[in-house]
Design a protein around this motif. Structure first.
Motif, PDB file in Angstrom:
ATOM      1  N   TRP A   1      13.063  77.837 147.519  1.00  0.00           N
ATOM      2  CA  TRP A   1      12.909  77.229 148.841  1.00  0.00           C
ATOM      3  C   TRP A   1      11.817  77.961 149.622  1.00  0.00           C
ATOM      4  O   TRP A   1      11.310  79.005 149.207  1.00  0.00           O
ATOM      5  N   LYS A   2      11.473  77.386 150.775  1.00  0.00           N
ATOM      6  CA  LYS A   2      10.333  77.885 151.554  1.00  0.00           C
ATOM      7  C   LYS A   2      10.458  79.363 151.899  1.00  0.00           C
ATOM      8  O   LYS A   2       9.507  80.136 151.745  1.00  0.00           O
TER       9      LYS A   2
ATOM     10  N   GLY B   1      19.970  81.887 151.186  1.00  0.00           N
ATOM     11  CA  GLY B   1      19.463  80.814 152.029  1.00  0.00           C
ATOM     12  C   GLY B   1      20.261  80.630 153.307  1.00  0.00           C
ATOM     13  O   GLY B   1      20.665  81.600 153.950  1.00  0.00           O
TER      14      GLY B   1
END
Length: 339
Positions: A60-61, A150
């Motif tokens: 993910w980013k 996350g």
């Protein structure tokens, strides 16, 4: 006679002044230790664990930003990439999310099977750098995973799993050890690889991919791992650290005992020699290949894998002293002829 005594005295004073003017030679490893400090630990951990990185989940980013940050640090230090680039890309796959009790897969055969059905896919990245050794046929590796869990928008209140201890603390240590090696001014005997693993939280994926694919795996003489070195399992024992190591190499335990004494490190280790240290963290990927390991860990704490694992709760003094101790161990792994 008097004249000879005066001349002897002048010669003695001159020699004393010459010795005073000439600084004592500092051991290379001491130069390295002196570069390791709290301010640098704070800078790395506070950035990697900030809310803007949204918990650094692999693929993910936020995880990608964390990887880019590590690369920028390596470039700034002037470390060479292990391969043509600092990035070792790899893909992982998972069964469609409604299928329970399945794991993310990194082995090519498992991925090929999953791709015949509806599946999930992530593109991950290990970050790898090196210092070339005098002997190219022997390698040691130091590593920590940089991913975390996350964020969860369904959580009430704090929704970000910042992962300051797990494992921004370990990443900061690897970066400080890399700088310490450079500060020694000496080329190590063995090549040293500095590794930052992706996808550990999804099943040791990055370190498993490396050990599956690295063409010179047989040259690796030892692996040093960090996973959570910044908190207190017991607040009444703020100096506590668990020191896992391969039991067949008792010198690893002797090293830490001596370095704590010589450098007055404020650590109280729980020495745990382990016959087959294949569990727990990325050390397992190397131990399964028969590679001796050292692993620093401070045990679980109330914020383990929860949003409360934040930089404000890090025990900075202990983090710094563990980093110093591990640099000294890594220096020995890289230079001792036998261990």
């Amino acid at each position: 006679m008097k004249r000879h005594l005066i001349l002897a005295a002048l010669l003695t004073i001159g020699a004393a002044n010459l010795n005073a003017a000439s600084p004592k030679k500092t051991a290379p490893e001491q130069k390295g230790v002196e570069t390791i400090n709290r301010a640098t630990a704070e800078a790395h951990i506070e950035f990697l664990a900030c809310d803007e990185l949204e918990g650094r989940e692999a693929g993910w980013k936020g995880g990608r930003i964390a990887g880019n940050y590590i690369i920028s640090c390596l470039k700034q230090m002037g470390l060479q990439p292990l391969f043509d680039d600092y990035v070792q890309p790899f893909e992982v796959c998972h069964a469609e999310r409604q299928i329970k009790n399945k794991r993310w897969q990194v082995h090519p055969d498992s991925i090929a099977a999953l791709k015949k059905t509806v599946h999930q896919k992530l593109d991950l990245r290990n970050i790898l750098a090196k210092i070339e050794g005098k002997n190219p046929n022997e390698i040691v590796v130091i590593g920590a995973h940089y991913d975390h869990l996350g964020y969860d928008p369904t959580l009430e209140g704090d929704q970000i799993y910042n992962g300051a201890d797990d494992n921004a603390s370990g990443v900061a240590a690897v970066l400080q050890v890399a700088r310490a090696f450079l500060a020694t001014g000496e080329q190590p005997e063995r090549t040293v690889i500095f590794a930052f693993w992706d996808g550990e939280e999804k099943g040791l994926l990055g370190s498993r991919y490396f050990t599956m694919t690295y063409p010179e795996l047989k040259k690796i003489k030892g692996y040093l791992n960090y996973d959570m070195i910044g908190r207190n399992n017991n607040e009444e024992q703020p100096k506590g650290v668990v020191y896992f190591y391969t039991a067949a190499h008792p010198a690893f335990g002797d090293w830490l005992k001596k370095d704590i004494e010589d450098y007055r490190l404020q650590l109280e280790p729980d020495y745990r020699a382990w016959d087959n240290p294949v569990g727990g963290s990325d050390n397992g990927s190397f131990a399964k290949e028969g590679i001796p390991i050292i692993w620093y860990h401070t045990n679980g704490h109330p914020d383990y894998h929860l949003p409360g694992d934040e930089a404000a709760k890090i025990n900075w003094n202990k983090t710094v002293d563990i980093t110093k101790a591990s640099f000294l161990a890594m220096w020995k792994l890289a230079n001792e002829k036998k261990y």
